[in-house]
Enzyme design. Sequence first.
Site, short mmCIF file in Angstrom:
data_model
loop_
_atom_site.label_atom_id
_atom_site.label_comp_id
_atom_site.label_asym_id
_atom_site.label_seq_id
_atom_site.Cartn_x
_atom_site.Cartn_y
_atom_site.Cartn_z
N GLN A 71 0.82 -1.21 0.00
CA GLN A 71 0.00 0.00 0.00
C GLN A 71 0.86 1.26 0.00
O GLN A 71 2.04 1.25 0.33
CB GLN A 71 -0.91 0.02 1.23
CG GLN A 71 -2.15 -0.85 1.09
CD GLN A 71 -3.16 -0.55 2.18
OE1 GLN A 71 -3.11 -1.15 3.23
NE2 GLN A 71 -4.08 0.35 1.93
N HIS A 72 0.21 2.36 -0.37
CA HIS A 72 0.69 3.73 -0.16
C HIS A 72 1.77 4.20 -1.12
O HIS A 72 2.03 5.40 -1.21
CB HIS A 72 1.22 3.94 1.27
CG HIS A 72 0.35 3.48 2.36
ND1 HIS A 72 -0.96 3.90 2.52
CD2 HIS A 72 0.58 2.62 3.40
CE1 HIS A 72 -1.48 3.33 3.58
NE2 HIS A 72 -0.57 2.55 4.13
N ASP A 234 -2.23 -4.80 0.15
CA ASP A 234 -1.75 -6.09 0.65
C ASP A 234 -2.55 -6.62 1.83
O ASP A 234 -2.89 -7.81 1.88
CB ASP A 234 -0.25 -6.03 0.98
CG ASP A 234 0.15 -4.84 1.83
OD1 ASP A 234 -0.73 -4.07 2.29
OD2 ASP A 234 1.36 -4.65 2.03
#
Length: 465
Positions: A71-72, A234
Amino acid sequence: MTLVAGVDSSTQSCKIVIRDAETGALIRSGRAPHPDGSEVHPAAWWQALQAAIADAGGLDDVAAISVAGQQHGMVVLDDAGRVIRDALLWNDTRSAQAALDLITEVGAEEYAARTGSVPVASFTATKLRWLRDAEPENAALVAAVALPHDWLTWRLRGYGPANESPLGPDLVALTTDRSDASGTGYWSPVTGGYDLDLFERALGHPALLPRVLAPGEPAGNTPGGIVVGPGAGDNAGAALGLGAGAGDVVVSIGTSGTVFAVTETPATDASGTVAGFADASGLFLPLVATLNAARVLDSIAGLLGVDHAELGRLALEAPAGSAGLVLQPYFEGERTPNLPRATASVFGMTLASTGRPNLARAAVEGLLCGLADGLDAVRAQGVTAERILLIGGAAQNPAVQAIAAQVFDVPVVVPAPGEYVADGAAAQAAWALSGTRPNWALSIVAKPAVDHRPVIREQYAAHRA
């Protein structure tokens, strides 16, 4: 037999599983490494994905594929579909000040109300603000912003820079899913829409954002005709792969540590401890993340000159509470609590407590206590915990299992070792193919006896930063 593929493009590697769409039986798998570091050119992920597919025997007999990813991460593209600079990953903390600046401008409560979360250095929005402030010439080139799994899904479907892809740089074709979008800091799990004011406040100007797909909605097809699922962040992928339901709290010990649950109501924690993410099934995923997880054990095992098995054996020689020795494991700063510049500390060192078994056990206890604090925070958002699903490589260590049963005050179960993020992506692929979410069985390999020892967390709390 209909086969589907699920990909986990994580921080450290790319893993792929190929499963029977009906039963979930594993047919074959593959993997390839990613470069180290907290910033990586996305081309490395694409190369690793191709290598992992080849390692798994190819996709010639596969009907659908979906990609879950870390992520991110910030992937910025120019108007020709080219990557402008290396992607900043979730574990890059250089945007800590940018996070504080955004919170000062908007307010923590306002952020929580509008996006479900308060931004920290890992969030995409903070990385965009850092880019605007530190590299304005690169920020000015940004025509579209994607997340790692968005970019890989786009490339799988045949898009990309004109000289690298059959379909060229159609930025409008970018897609994402609600779970990954909810980790950006400019999308709301409640409204299901982007908050463009927050996005432009971060980057400094408008840019194209990926279309958010519904759970199970296909993103399209590969040039070869394989159905491509929506993908996921994830942790949402892991929840889907585990089949987590009401009463289940997942505690994952990987590069980062996470505590999350699937719920019917969104979380809005103005303290920023709990991120109010969306899940991959249409529900919500309140989540607490720690930066320091399995690497804590790596560090102490290296210090003691042992492997993980021997570290666990040493830890079980020591008493609960490690004779007063407490390891606060902020080796790489910390996200929960939000202390990006913190360092690790050892407390309670006496001639009696300072020995190899106590230090080994203090490492395990410190790691788990940080995650237990996360469980408390998730519960404060109304989550009911009836059992802990303990996953990640470290979860297979008997010492981690036994000590987890002493740290957590609810029963702990350990699913069979598996690539649950990739499994969740495979389930998405099956869902996108058939229109129905699959129901695959979960295998449990360990149920450590409940053995709650309050002294462990009491000692840890006495030294909490």
